[in-house]
Design an enzyme around this catalytic site. Structure first.
Site, PDB file in Angstrom:
ATOM      1  N   HIS A  52       4.860  -3.364 -12.968  1.00 50.65           N
ATOM      2  CA  HIS A  52       6.201  -3.045 -13.456  1.00 50.65           C
ATOM      3  C   HIS A  52       6.843  -4.362 -13.860  1.00 50.65           C
ATOM      4  O   HIS A  52       6.676  -5.379 -13.176  1.00 50.65           O
ATOM      5  CB  HIS A  52       6.997  -2.361 -12.349  1.00 50.65           C
ATOM      6  CG  HIS A  52       8.323  -1.805 -12.762  1.00 50.65           C
ATOM      7  ND1 HIS A  52       8.674  -1.566 -14.074  1.00 50.65           N
ATOM      8  CD2 HIS A  52       9.420  -1.461 -12.030  1.00 50.65           C
ATOM      9  CE1 HIS A  52       9.899  -1.077 -14.133  1.00 50.65           C
ATOM     10  NE2 HIS A  52      10.377  -1.017 -12.909  1.00 50.65           N
ATOM     11  N   TYR A 110       0.845  -1.193   0.000  1.00 52.56           N
ATOM     12  CA  TYR A 110       0.000   0.000   0.000  1.00 52.56           C
ATOM     13  C   TYR A 110       0.881   1.242   0.000  1.00 52.56           C
ATOM     14  O   TYR A 110       0.688   2.174   0.769  1.00 52.56           O
ATOM     15  CB  TYR A 110      -0.930  -0.015   1.219  1.00 52.56           C
ATOM     16  CG  TYR A 110      -2.227   0.730   1.008  1.00 52.56           C
ATOM     17  CD1 TYR A 110      -3.221   0.212   0.192  1.00 52.56           C
ATOM     18  CD2 TYR A 110      -2.450   1.957   1.626  1.00 52.56           C
ATOM     19  CE1 TYR A 110      -4.416   0.890  -0.002  1.00 52.56           C
ATOM     20  CE2 TYR A 110      -3.640   2.650   1.445  1.00 52.56           C
ATOM     21  CZ  TYR A 110      -4.610   2.103   0.626  1.00 52.56           C
ATOM     22  OH  TYR A 110      -5.810   2.782   0.436  1.00 52.56           O
TER      23      TYR A 110
END
Length: 347
Positions: A123, A38
């Site tokens: 990513h 988070y």
């Protein structure tokens, strides 16, 4: 897929008109989406998915970031869990940890990636350089990616404004036969503007090149060089900053973001136009060898290794903060604080 003309090159992209939110919800209606981490991307993607009606939980270790998740409405024991619990519960495990954290958590995370689940990244780093990161998924899970072209903060802000941040997507491994539809549904669910196809390797190399180049590294280097030359020639901090940064960010960037560089040029004085057209060539010729050297360093894995080595040090955050503090305390960016305060909206 819509076929679009990008400067004479035809690409297929997925838009929200072709892949509406209702379709995404239907595809993922039986899935539990576990957002692991988070930090940078986690809040934006998790909150957008939740607001769009998907079944989302968050996995985060105790600490400041855990408290942020609570403040954002995630409920411990209901929608907020430890990393291990969330990974076990999730049928889609969204690994949104930093690259360094992925490496440290991977031995724990992989045991919960059972057959038929999907492992999602934003990513391509961990998979592209798996020989360095150790992240090698089993063959019985989907491995997919949606990579927003901007920060998680921008993704969330644009979502709340009714806009979307463009994203690339890729399927690295399709074990279930559903990897592509899962990927596109998640891309729409997180609030992407449109989605364009890539590979994990292409995303990783272009992303690292962009961050070190025009998006962050090169722009700071160019701005600082011009600011220093103006200051060394007797210009005040206010004048040097306004002519270097403030006019760029507040006046010119919105123009070429809206309709392109040519339109921005057309809305400047003829003196500015002439000078820009004359000098863009020398700047290009000076910069391209640097970008070529940068790209070669990224493609070889050298930049990935530098990041891994630096971010694996136990005190890397302390060192990072010192470097960021030096940037923050430089004359140019201390001048920026004063200039921002003097903007009309702040008075």
């Amino acid at each position: 897929m819509a076929k679009m003309n990008f400067g004479g090159v035809i690409e297929e992209v997925m838009t929200r008109e072709e892949f509406p939110l209702e379709k995404a919800r239907e595809i993922l209606k039986d899935e539990t989406i576990a957002v692991i981490g988070y930090g940078v991307q986690g809040p934006g993607q998790a909150c957008n998915l939740r607001d769009n009606g998907f079944n989302v939980i968050v996995g985060q270790r105790q600490g400041k970031t855990y408290e942020k998740a609570i403040n954002d409405g995630w409920v411990p024991g209901e929608t907020l869990f430890s990393i291990e619990e969330a990974a076990e519960k999730g049928t889609i495990v969204m690994c949104l940890l930093s690259d360094a954290a992925v490496m440290s958590v991977w031995p724990t995370l992989k045991q919960y990636l059972t057959a038929g689940k999907a492992l999602y990244f934003s990513h391509g780093f961990a998979i592209t350089w798996s020989d360095r990161t150790g992240c090698v998924p089993e063959k019985d899970i989907d491995v997919i990616m949606v990579a927003p072209k901007g920060s998680g903060t921008s993704l969330r802000t644009m979502f709340l404004e009714g806009r979307g941040l463009n994203s690339s997507y890729a399927v690295y491994q399709d074990a279930t036969g559903r990897a592509l539809e899962r990927t596109l549904a998640l891309g729409i669910g997180i609030g992407s503007g449109y989605l364009f196809e890539t590979t994990f390797q292409r995303e990783a190399t272009s992303d690292l090149t962009g961050e070190r180049g025009s998006l962050m590294g090169a722009i700071q280097g160019l701005l600082l060089a011009q600011y220093e030359v103006l200051r060394e020639n007797g210009h005040t901090p206010s004048e040097a900053f306004n002519e270097t940064v403030e006019e760029l960010t507040q006046s010119l960037m919105p123009l070429f973001a809206q309709k392109g560089m040519d339109w921005m040029y057309a809305n400047c004085s003829t003196t500015a136009q002439r000078g820009a057209l004359d000098w863009m060539g020398p700047f290009h010729d000076a910069c391209k060898p640097v970008v070529e050297k940068l790209y070669a360093s990224v493609k070889s894995g050298n930049e990935a290794q530098i990041s891994i080595d630096a971010n694996s040090k136990p005190d890397y955050r302390v060192g990072l903060e010192k470097e960021l503090e030096a940037l923050r305390e430089s004359e140019m960016w201390r001048t920026a604080e004063t200039v921002r305060k003097l903007r009309p909206e702040n008075n």
